[in-house]
Design an enzyme around this catalytic site. Structure first.
Site, PDB file in Angstrom:
ATOM      1  N   SER B 139      82.544  13.556   8.078  1.00 25.94           N
ATOM      2  CA  SER B 139      83.167  12.441   8.804  1.00 25.94           C
ATOM      3  C   SER B 139      84.601  12.184   8.377  1.00 25.94           C
ATOM      4  O   SER B 139      85.412  11.729   9.174  1.00 25.94           O
ATOM      5  CB  SER B 139      82.347  11.160   8.604  1.00 25.94           C
ATOM      6  N   GLU B 372      82.737   1.972  15.231  1.00 30.03           N
ATOM      7  CA  GLU B 372      81.894   3.085  14.815  1.00 30.03           C
ATOM      8  C   GLU B 372      80.428   2.678  14.780  1.00 30.03           C
ATOM      9  O   GLU B 372      80.074   1.653  14.169  1.00 30.03           O
ATOM     10  CB  GLU B 372      82.286   3.572  13.410  1.00 30.03           C
ATOM     11  N   HIS B 419      81.032  14.583  14.590  1.00 33.72           N
ATOM     12  CA  HIS B 419      80.354  15.871  14.413  1.00 33.72           C
ATOM     13  C   HIS B 419      78.941  15.733  14.955  1.00 33.72           C
ATOM     14  O   HIS B 419      78.515  14.641  15.351  1.00 33.72           O
ATOM     15  CB  HIS B 419      80.302  16.238  12.920  1.00 33.72           C
TER      16      HIS B 419
END
Lengths: 220, 560
Positions: B139, B372, B419
């Site tokens: 990350s 996030e 990812h």
């Protein structure tokens, strides 16, 4: 953490309690929430290990010196228990999320419900020196427990079955608060990692090899 | 389509017959008076079965919509007033697909035809996520790429590939400038929201520079790094304004307006007297320098609001709040499925997104917000599809909130992942089969058996802790870590694989499931959204945001 299944042989080990400086008054003046209990665990094979149980308020600490592992627990206001495992050889700690758990199993080794399922055979003494003996027949043997209710303390446990005798015996008792606080503080400087972060730290050599250092173990 | 193919085949046959010649004798025009004339076009009757099919109609309309959207693209730079970057940590394409089906099924649909909020965005593309030194990334390097325009190494924050991970001395001179910093320079309001610790890699990449993502507070740093003058990530957050002003002398910066997430322990000293009511550790704080950064933040921003729980969040008046610093948990915030168990209560990602936007849009110049969903990743690491997918659904809900609270004419919203994970949707389950269930084939009612005679789930992991059945009452994916690793095949015949406490089988035993290296999706709406189309290097996303907001241009104008 000590498992119920580890208890295989027994013998009477209330001597520690009887020889301790604790009073014999009907009421025990010792604070049961501040205790340091050292146990010797002997297996049918003859192998013996040590287990330390420390209690301080809403916290409990179980130390296995031979395995160089320790587990601390904290009882939360919502009934959950928060665990931290310490790897003494590496001075590292892994923190778990709080989860529902039997606090009595962490803080006194013997879950309260397990004791309720046993039959009290006899008792003697009072207060800090009271010893109650319980027994229960198991599918493959017999379980005997010596217990002090005032201290909420396991004095001795014996399990007899076809494998032989497994025994947990109290060999030392600490009640001074300074010593107890030091036990809890001994690992305060370990670098700790949330278990949720393990997957994001593959580059950490310790975290990479955790699978081989006793990390994987059933918690309950 | 089969009908059309048949028709085309017939047409071909007819044409071949006609190729014998015009009069059938000399190789021209072989059509005789007794044969059907060759077809030279398809009639509406011939195509009726195709063009009247609902699938055909819906997809044709989609193309028309896309053409209209393409025509309406705002092609000039700086058309956006606001940008919101949503990052689903670990939200690979299979995660999106499975979450789509899960949400659809929760609404009573088959699921496959459902759309998550961002599935409806007009523009989408793929993103190549590799780090400079890693085929499968983490990350830290990926988020740094997204917000700086520069790909970098795995495990580092806000610095370029010339860094040596863990070496403080290599930070200076390799710092990158982020979208959030440019927005601050440009006079926009800025915000960071995360369900992870606010010092964790993804949010940290927006504001910090660090040789190691794990330097979240001073106790995490080696003594040499502290002595060399490197600041921990938490310290950089509360000193953001002064640090940015030091790098850009004379710039007028007013600091990050909205900070919401977990990670309180990195801001408090390791003193039990500083424990909050929400503490789960005996000593909540980790800092070994004696500093209380929450108090320092409040001293720096006396009109700001420092909050730690649901009641504090509820009390925030977004119209009157100038600035908020919210730390809702000692470490990461709770999984959405587990949120009701938090001691002091914490808001959802949707709630935080709504509040953040309403605070930030008080600035007429606009805002830049990063949101996030940090625990999709954690659910996958724990091998829990339920955990990861319920987090993803909540992210989609948060995106829906953003759409409601903003105007697509002036707000660019990007949804992407840093990812992927080794998470698969496999087998041949029939349409509408429960996504968390076992594979039941088309036309069947019983679960399909593998070559070992056992049923298997649609969802699975290539590696990780493997099978666990923790029951319906377990909603914390991380409970898996208290149980032994159990990779390989199991007999799931009598197991309720749809329960919240079920963890899917994994092939390769590992203490934690891993990231994956394939491309992730990027979805965008608003000015500049068309630029995400195609297969992009991850650092390209910075330039999309910069183009939309004219960030660098505005920032340069504001410098003395």
């Amino acid at each position: 953490m000590v498992r119920w299944s580890m208890f295989r042989t027994y013998c009477v080990a209330a001597a520690v309690l009887m020889l301790s400086p604790l009073g014999v008054a009907a009421e025990c003046e010792v604070n049961a929430d501040a205790i340091g209990a050292h146990y010797a665990i002997s297996q049918p094979s003859g192998h013996t290990t040590e287990l330390q149980l420390w209690r301080l308020g809403d916290r409990a600490l179980q130390v296995r010196p031979e395995a160089k592992l320790a587990d601390s627990y904290r009882s939360l206001s919502n009934g959950e228990v928060r665990r931290v495992r310490y790897f003494d050889a590496h001075q590292r700690a892994i923190e778990y999320d709080p989860e529902a758990a039997d606090w009595s199993a962490k803080a006194q080794l013997l879950p309260a419900q397990a004791l309720k399922k046993m039959q009290r055979i006899d008792s003697k003494g009072s207060g800090c020196k009271r010893i109650e003996r319980y027994q229960r027949e198991l599918a493959d043997g017999q379980l005997t427990v010596w217990w002090n209710p005032a201290l909420r303390l396991l004095l001795q446990l014996e399990r007899r079955n076809s494998d032989g005798l497994t025994r947990i015996k109290l060999v030392d008792l600490k009640v001074d608060t300074t010593t107890i606080r030091e036990a809890f503080a001994a690992r305060a400087d370990y670098v700790s990692t949330d278990y949720a972060d393990i997957g994001d730290n593959e580059s950490d050599p310790f975290l990479r090899k955790m699978i081989r250092v006793g990390f994987v173990e059933h918690a309950h | 389509m089969k009908t059309l193919t048949k028709m085309l085949a017939m047409t071909s046959v007819l044409a071949l017959v006609g190729c014998e010649g015009e009069d059938g004798k000399d190789g021209t025009n072989a059509v005789s008076s007794s044969q059907t004339p060759a077809a030279t076009s398809l009639t509406s009757t011939q195509l009726a079965n195709t063009v009247n099919n609902p699938w055909y109609i819906a997809s044709a309309q989609r193309v028309e919509d896309a053409k209209a959207q393409a025509a309406a693209i705002a092609k000039s730079a700086g058309q956006a007033k606001n940008v919101i970057l949503f990052v689903g940590d670990g939200m690979g394409v299979s995660t999106v697909t499975a979450a789509r089906i899960l949400q659809g099924q929760s609404l009573g649909l088959n699921g496959e035809e459902h759309n998550l909020s961002f599935d409806k965005f007009p523009f989408a593309g793929l993103v190549k996520t590799y780090n400079v030194d890693a085929q499968t990334p983490d990350s830290a390097g990926t988020m740094t790429a997204m917000v700086t325009g520069v790909k970098t190494d795995v495990g580092v924050i806000g610095v370029d590939e010339d860094i040596v991970r863990g070496d403080c001395s290599t930070v200076s001179g390799n710092e990158l400038t982020t979208t959030l910093e440019l927005a601050e320079l440009a006079g926009l309001s800025t915000g960071i929201v995360s369900t992870a610790r606010i010092t964790h890699a993804t949010p940290a990449a927006t504001y910090a520079k660090s040789a190691d993502r794990n330097w979240e507070d001073i106790s995490d740093m080696p003594g040499a790094a502290v002595s060399a003058g490197c600041l921990d990530i938490a310290d950089q957050l509360v000193k953001f304004e002064s640090l940015l002003e030091a790098r850009y002398p004379g710039a007028d910066i007013d600091g990050i307006e909205v900070v919401m997430g977990g990670g309180r322990r990195h801001f408090l000293p390791n003193d039990p007297a500083k424990n909050t009511s929400d503490a789960v550790s005996a000593v909540e704080g980790d800092r070994t320098d004696g500093r209380d950064l929450t108090a320092e933040w409040q001293a720096t921003y006396p009109t700001g609001n420092y909050i730690i729980d649901q009641s504090g969040f509820n009390a925030l008046n977004s119209e009157a709040t100038e600035r908020v610093f919210a730390l809702f948990n000692e470490s990461h915030m709770r999984y959405e499925a587990d949120r009701n168990k938090d001691l002091a209560g914490e808001p959802s990602l949707s709630d935080m997104t709504r509040k953040a936007i309403r605070i930030l849009d008080n600035n007429d110049k606009g805002f830049f917000l990063t949101v996030e969903s940090g625990r999709i990743d954690h659910g996958h690491h724990a091998g829990s599809a339920y955990g990861a997918l319920t987090e993803t659904v909540e992210l989609a809900n948060a995106v829906k909130v953003a759409l409601e609270e903003t105007d697509p004419e002036n707000t660019l919203i990007i949804v992407t992942a840093d990812h992927s994970h080794v998470f698969t949707i496999a087998g041949y389950p029939k349409r509408g089969n429960p996504i968390l269930g076992k594979v039941v084939a088309v036309g069947e009612t019983e679960a399909t058996k593998a070559a070992d005679g056992l049923p298997y789930t649609t969802l699975g992991y290539t590696n990780g802790r493997g099978y666990m059945n923790l029951g319906d009452s377990e909603t914390d994916a991380d409970a898996a870590y208290s149980n032994p690793i159990d990779a390989g095949r199991k007999d799931l015949s009598l197991v309720n694989t749809e329960s919240s406490g079920f963890h899917q089988e994994a092939l390769v035993p590992l203490s934690s499931e891993t990231h994956a290296g394939e491309d992730v999706g990027v979805y965008a709406i608003g000015p500049g959204a068309h630029l995400v189309s195609g297969t992009n290097e991850q650092n390209t996303l910075f330039h999309v945001m910069d183009y939309a907001l004219n960030l660098i241009g505005k920032a340069e104008k504001s410098l003395p």
